[in-house]
Design a protein around this motif. Structure first.
Motif, short mmCIF file in Angstrom:
data_model
loop_
_atom_site.label_atom_id
_atom_site.label_comp_id
_atom_site.label_asym_id
_atom_site.label_seq_id
_atom_site.Cartn_x
_atom_site.Cartn_y
_atom_site.Cartn_z
N THR A 11 0.83 -1.20 0.00
CA THR A 11 0.00 0.00 0.00
C THR A 11 0.87 1.26 0.00
OG1 THR A 11 -1.75 -1.14 1.21
CG2 THR A 11 -1.78 1.26 1.25
N GLY A 12 0.65 2.12 -0.98
CA GLY A 12 1.41 3.37 -1.07
C GLY A 12 2.74 3.27 -1.77
N LEU A 13 3.16 2.04 -2.12
CA LEU A 13 4.46 1.86 -2.78
C LEU A 13 4.32 1.97 -4.30
CD1 LEU A 13 6.23 -1.14 -1.00
CD2 LEU A 13 6.91 1.23 -0.95
N GLN A 14 5.27 2.64 -4.92
CA GLN A 14 5.41 2.67 -6.36
C GLN A 14 6.88 2.44 -6.65
OE1 GLN A 14 3.16 2.71 -8.75
NE2 GLN A 14 1.45 2.80 -7.30
N VAL A 15 7.27 1.17 -6.71
CA VAL A 15 8.69 0.84 -6.83
C VAL A 15 8.95 -0.07 -8.01
CG1 VAL A 15 9.05 1.05 -4.34
CG2 VAL A 15 8.47 -1.17 -5.30
N GLN A 16 10.20 -0.04 -8.46
CA GLN A 16 10.66 -1.03 -9.43
C GLN A 16 11.13 -2.23 -8.63
OE1 GLN A 16 13.97 0.19 -11.82
NE2 GLN A 16 13.76 -1.49 -13.28
N ALA A 17 10.51 -3.38 -8.85
CA ALA A 17 10.76 -4.54 -7.99
C ALA A 17 11.31 -5.71 -8.78
CB ALA A 17 9.48 -4.96 -7.28
#
Length: 257
Positions: A138-144
């Motif tokens: 929740t709330g994360l916008q990452v390159q994973a």
């Protein structure tokens, strides 16, 4: 001791050598319980902030006492099994987090909550993760990077994936080891392509609908059974009353013959 001092003198990076020496001392004292920032290497990044490397220290927990100026944290090749809620407290500037080559099998909701606004890259490769709880991201916008995990592709995975910007260089290696759709050839299929081509939540909805229908059927069956019992019971009672009335009539001495 003289040889050690001589080695420090001729070494091109005395700071790193001294840091490695303290690693050995700390590991010897604490074994698997190492959790202090004093056992990790750290240096200043070019644009400011700190980069901290705690790789290969056999850590079972995230180190405590990390500076809130940390922008890069490398925890690869340790023995982390779970990330509890608020595992990275006060690291509001953290941009890169490497958790690869651990033994992670579960991520508790809120484990990344402290770094949600700053984190840009997350490496979870080579762990034991099977599913992703959407609440974790929740709330994360990452390159994973999610490669080399025994993923079970289900509805929760389909809901979690849109929150991540998967590393496209490795997206084909994020494979479904098991799936809720085994008969459709989903096992061994890339996760991203699977969630695009199939509705993994459909089976959940179908199961829920089936359970609802079965429940309604049994309720209806119970209602009909009760009605049948009620009618038959009333018929028996009514017949008894009728027989009783006939009996009274037959015993009435004033009844005309």
């Amino acid at each position: 001791m003289l040889l050690f001092l001589l080695f420090l003198f001729i070494s091109p990076s005395p700071r790193l050598v001294m840091t490695s020496f303290f690693y050995g001392m700390a590991l010897q004292r604490h074994g698997n319980r190492v959790s202090s920032i004093n056992t990790c290497q750290q240096w200043k990044a070019v644009g400011g902030g700190l980069v901290v490397r705690c790789s290969g220290l056999r850590l079972t927990k995230v180190p405590v006492g990390l500076s809130n100026h940390t922008i890069g944290l490398f925890l690869s090749k340790n023995h982390l099994r779970c990330l509890p809620t608020a595992s990275f407290s006060d690291l509001f500037r953290l941009e890169e987090l490497d958790l690869s080559q651990n033994q992670l099998s579960s991520l508790e909701a809120g484990c990344f909550s402290q770094v949600a606004s700053s984190l840009r890259y997350l490496d979870l490769s080579y762990n034991r993760l099977t599913t992703l709880d959407p609440a974790v991201f929740t709330g994360l916008q990452v390159q994973a990077n999610l490669t080399h995990n025994p993923w079970h592709c289900d509805c929760s995975m389909q809901m979690a994936v849109p929150q991540l910007d998967l590393d496209w260089s490795s997206v084909e290696k994020v494979l479904c080891q098991t799936s809720d759709l085994p008969n459709l050839g989903a096992v061994g299929f890339p996760l991203v392509l699977l969630v695009e081509d199939w509705d993994l939540c459909e089976s959940v909805r179908r199961t829920t609908d089936m359970v609802t229908l079965v429940t309604m059927f049994f309720w209806f069956l119970m209602l009909m059974s009760y009605l049948v019992y009620y009618i038959r019971h009333n018929q028996v009672v009514a017949r008894r009353h009728l027989d009783y009335l006939k009996f009274l009539e037959s015993r009435d001495p004033f009844r005309p013959r």
